[in-house]
Design a protein around this motif. Structure first.
Motif, PDB file in Angstrom:
ATOM      1  N   ASN A  75     -28.174  72.669  53.127  1.00 41.86           N
ATOM      2  CA  ASN A  75     -28.543  72.629  51.812  1.00 41.86           C
ATOM      3  C   ASN A  75     -28.032  71.304  51.054  1.00 41.86           C
ATOM      4  N   LYS A  76     -29.081  70.513  50.621  1.00 38.51           N
ATOM      5  CA  LYS A  76     -28.632  69.237  50.090  1.00 38.51           C
ATOM      6  C   LYS A  76     -27.963  69.261  48.717  1.00 38.51           C
ATOM      7  N   SER A  77     -28.338  70.274  47.930  1.00 33.08           N
ATOM      8  CA  SER A  77     -27.620  70.265  46.787  1.00 33.08           C
ATOM      9  C   SER A  77     -26.083  70.923  46.872  1.00 33.08           C
ATOM     10  N   LEU A  84     -19.138  65.891  45.101  1.00 33.73           N
ATOM     11  CA  LEU A  84     -18.419  65.927  43.545  1.00 33.73           C
ATOM     12  C   LEU A  84     -17.096  66.500  43.563  1.00 33.73           C
ATOM     13  N   TYR A  85     -16.784  67.531  44.456  1.00 30.30           N
ATOM     14  CA  TYR A  85     -15.491  68.285  44.475  1.00 30.30           C
ATOM     15  C   TYR A  85     -14.575  67.430  44.908  1.00 30.30           C
ATOM     16  N   ALA A  86     -14.991  66.631  46.160  1.00 30.60           N
ATOM     17  CA  ALA A  86     -14.019  65.663  46.914  1.00 30.60           C
ATOM     18  C   ALA A  86     -13.516  64.748  45.663  1.00 30.60           C
ATOM     19  N   ILE A  87     -14.575  63.879  44.944  1.00 31.32           N
ATOM     20  CA  ILE A  87     -14.332  62.927  43.985  1.00 31.32           C
ATOM     21  C   ILE A  87     -13.432  63.685  43.041  1.00 31.32           C
ATOM     22  N   LEU A  88     -13.720  65.030  42.575  1.00 32.44           N
ATOM     23  CA  LEU A  88     -12.931  65.440  41.556  1.00 32.44           C
ATOM     24  C   LEU A  88     -11.524  65.537  41.951  1.00 32.44           C
ATOM     25  N   GLU A  89     -10.903  65.874  43.373  1.00 30.81           N
ATOM     26  CA  GLU A  89      -9.733  65.844  43.811  1.00 30.81           C
ATOM     27  C   GLU A  89      -9.279  64.629  43.707  1.00 30.81           C
ATOM     28  N   GLN A  90      -9.844  63.356  43.820  1.00 32.32           N
ATOM     29  CA  GLN A  90      -9.335  62.239  43.882  1.00 32.32           C
ATOM     30  C   GLN A  90      -8.890  61.959  42.536  1.00 32.32           C
ATOM     31  N   GLU A 199     -27.923  63.006  43.568  1.00 31.53           N
ATOM     32  CA  GLU A 199     -27.297  61.732  44.286  1.00 31.53           C
ATOM     33  C   GLU A 199     -26.841  60.504  43.295  1.00 31.53           C
ATOM     34  N   LYS A 200     -27.562  60.574  42.191  1.00 29.23           N
ATOM     35  CA  LYS A 200     -27.218  59.563  41.509  1.00 29.23           C
ATOM     36  C   LYS A 200     -25.849  59.972  40.688  1.00 29.23           C
ATOM     37  N   ASP A 201     -25.721  61.336  40.371  1.00 23.54           N
ATOM     38  CA  ASP A 201     -24.312  61.625  39.717  1.00 23.54           C
ATOM     39  C   ASP A 201     -23.291  61.383  40.738  1.00 23.54           C
TER      40      ASP A 201
END
Length: 422
Positions: A75-77, A84-90, A199-201
């Motif tokens: 699922n692409k979404s 986004l969750y990975a970026i949120l952790e960083q 993907e832009k987000d």
């Protein structure tokens, strides 16, 4: 007596029970009730796969299997949400790191300032005692002179290092970075809560993280920002946006998505006010703070060095004793004013404020340059955000824009009249 009275009653009831014949009771007919058939549950997948077909769910299909199908790695979404969750952790990790380093560098400023001032005042006291010592006692006089000279030299070296790194400015940088990462953390959480990330987000979030890293680096050696630049420049903590060029064809005037021609004119006037007033004011104040910081950073070590040299000549006359005393006292005062007053922090604060207004100006300009109005943020919401960032209400923002437009028209009339006269 109680037993005699209750015995007939029990016997009578028992006799009546014995007379009941179970075979005389009618046999009930069997109950036949039709159970309604439950409708079969179906899973619609046309939103995921572009098909309008429905797949019936079997009875033995568990709920876990349903969720595995909906949230499968294909699922692409879902993949974008995971990113986004990975970026949120960083981002959360960076918030904690910048908070810890801010406390550390704030402690540096306090401890180094107290140490340098104590060393300088101790050396000044030794020089004064050496000047008051009689000339017959050469050994104590030499010890006091040597001790004061070494202490003044140590204070000079520590002051040079402290003025080079500016701990108060370093702590302010980490405070700003913590605040910006918290803002980004909230923005990413909002995107995830709204659902359907793009993907832009993901790309924009990563660029913002890297831009803040470049603006406020964590390491000290090799990546520290220049504390004494040639001129004042506002801080930049956002990625450079490549705005789409507007087509030459005129767009039909329409009012949709909360936008109107009057609102666009109002925001353009707000840009002019920001450029002519706020940005210029913070540039002027930033240059003043930079000059003061440079002057104090040079004066402190210079006075300590003069005191170190002058302390070696104590005992050769009254004038020679005055040099280390005055220079040491002035060095302590300069260090207290520079680092106790946190002049470097004030300069960084002006840089951050200038960057805030520069970002607001670029945000308004990029929004107005977007040709497709439907792709813009809602005009009323955007106007409210701009007003809140400037610390005004929407009505006050509109009055500010109207005053700027009227003053601009008056200035154009005066210039035109002057050109005709001369």
């Amino acid at each position: 007596m109680a037993s005699l009275q209750t015995t007939p009653i029990l016997s009578l009831s028992s006799s009546r029970v014995r007379k009941v014949n179970a075979s005389s009771l009618p046999i009930p007919s069997p109950l036949n009730y039709s159970v309604p058939k439950l409708p079969s549950r179906t899973l619609r997948i046309h939103e995921l796969h572009g098909s309008k077909d429905t797949i019936p769910l079997e009875r033995n299909l568990s709920t876990t299997q349903i969720y595995e199908d909906l949230y499968s790695p294909t699922n692409k979404s879902n993949n974008l949400t995971i990113q986004l969750y990975a970026i949120l952790e960083q981002v959360a990790d960076r918030i904690q790191m910048h908070t810890n380093i801010c406390e550390q560098r704030n402690n540096w400023n306090t401890l180094l300032l107290n140490s340098v001032n104590m060393i300088t005042l101790t050396a000044t006291a030794m020089a004064s005692v050496a000047a008051a010592t009689n000339g017959d006692t050469e050994t104590p006089l030499l010890g006091l002179k040597l001790s004061s000279t070494l202490l003044f030299s140590a204070a000079t070296g520590m002051s040079l290092i402290m003025n080079k790194i500016q701990p108060s400015q370093l702590a302010e940088e980490q405070r700003n970075a913590t605040r910006l990462f918290k803002q980004l953390h909230t923005q990413i959480q909002t995107i995830i809560a709204l659902g359907n990330p793009t993907e832009k987000d993901v790309k924009t979030s990563m660029e913002k993280v890297l831009a803040i890293d470049r603006a406020y680096p964590l390491p000290l050696l090799g990546a520290m920002l220049d504390k004494f630049p040639a001129k004042y420049e506002p801080a930049v903590w956002w990625p450079s946006s490549q705005s789409q060029r507007r087509s030459k064809t005129q767009e039909s005037k329409r009012t949709n998505n909360g936008w109107s021609e009057d609102l666009e004119k109002e925001l353009r006037e707000v840009i002019e006010v920001i450029k002519k007033k706020d940005c210029e004011d913070y540039e002027r104040l930033g240059n003043i703070a930079l000059k003061v910081s440079k002057s104090l950073a040079i004066a402190g070590p210079l006075l300590s060095g003069i005191a170190a040299v002058g302390s070696s000549f104590v005992g050769n006359g009254s004038l020679a004793a005055l040099v280390p005393l005055m220079a040491g006292s002035l060095a302590s005062a300069v260090n207290a004013f520079e680092h106790g007053g946190q002049v470097g922090m004030v300069f960084e604060m002006y840089r951050n404020c200038g960057g805030f207004f520069t970002l607001l100006e670029e945000t308004i300009r990029d929004t107005l340059e977007e040709k497709d109005i439907e792709k813009r943020e809602n005009g009323e919401v955007f106007e409210m955000k701009v007003a809140m960032k400037l610390g005004r209400s929407v009505s006050e923002l509109r009055r500010l824009a109207s005053k700027s437009a009227s003053s601009g028209m008056e200035g154009m009339v005066v210039e035109e009249f002057a050109s005709k006269l001369f």
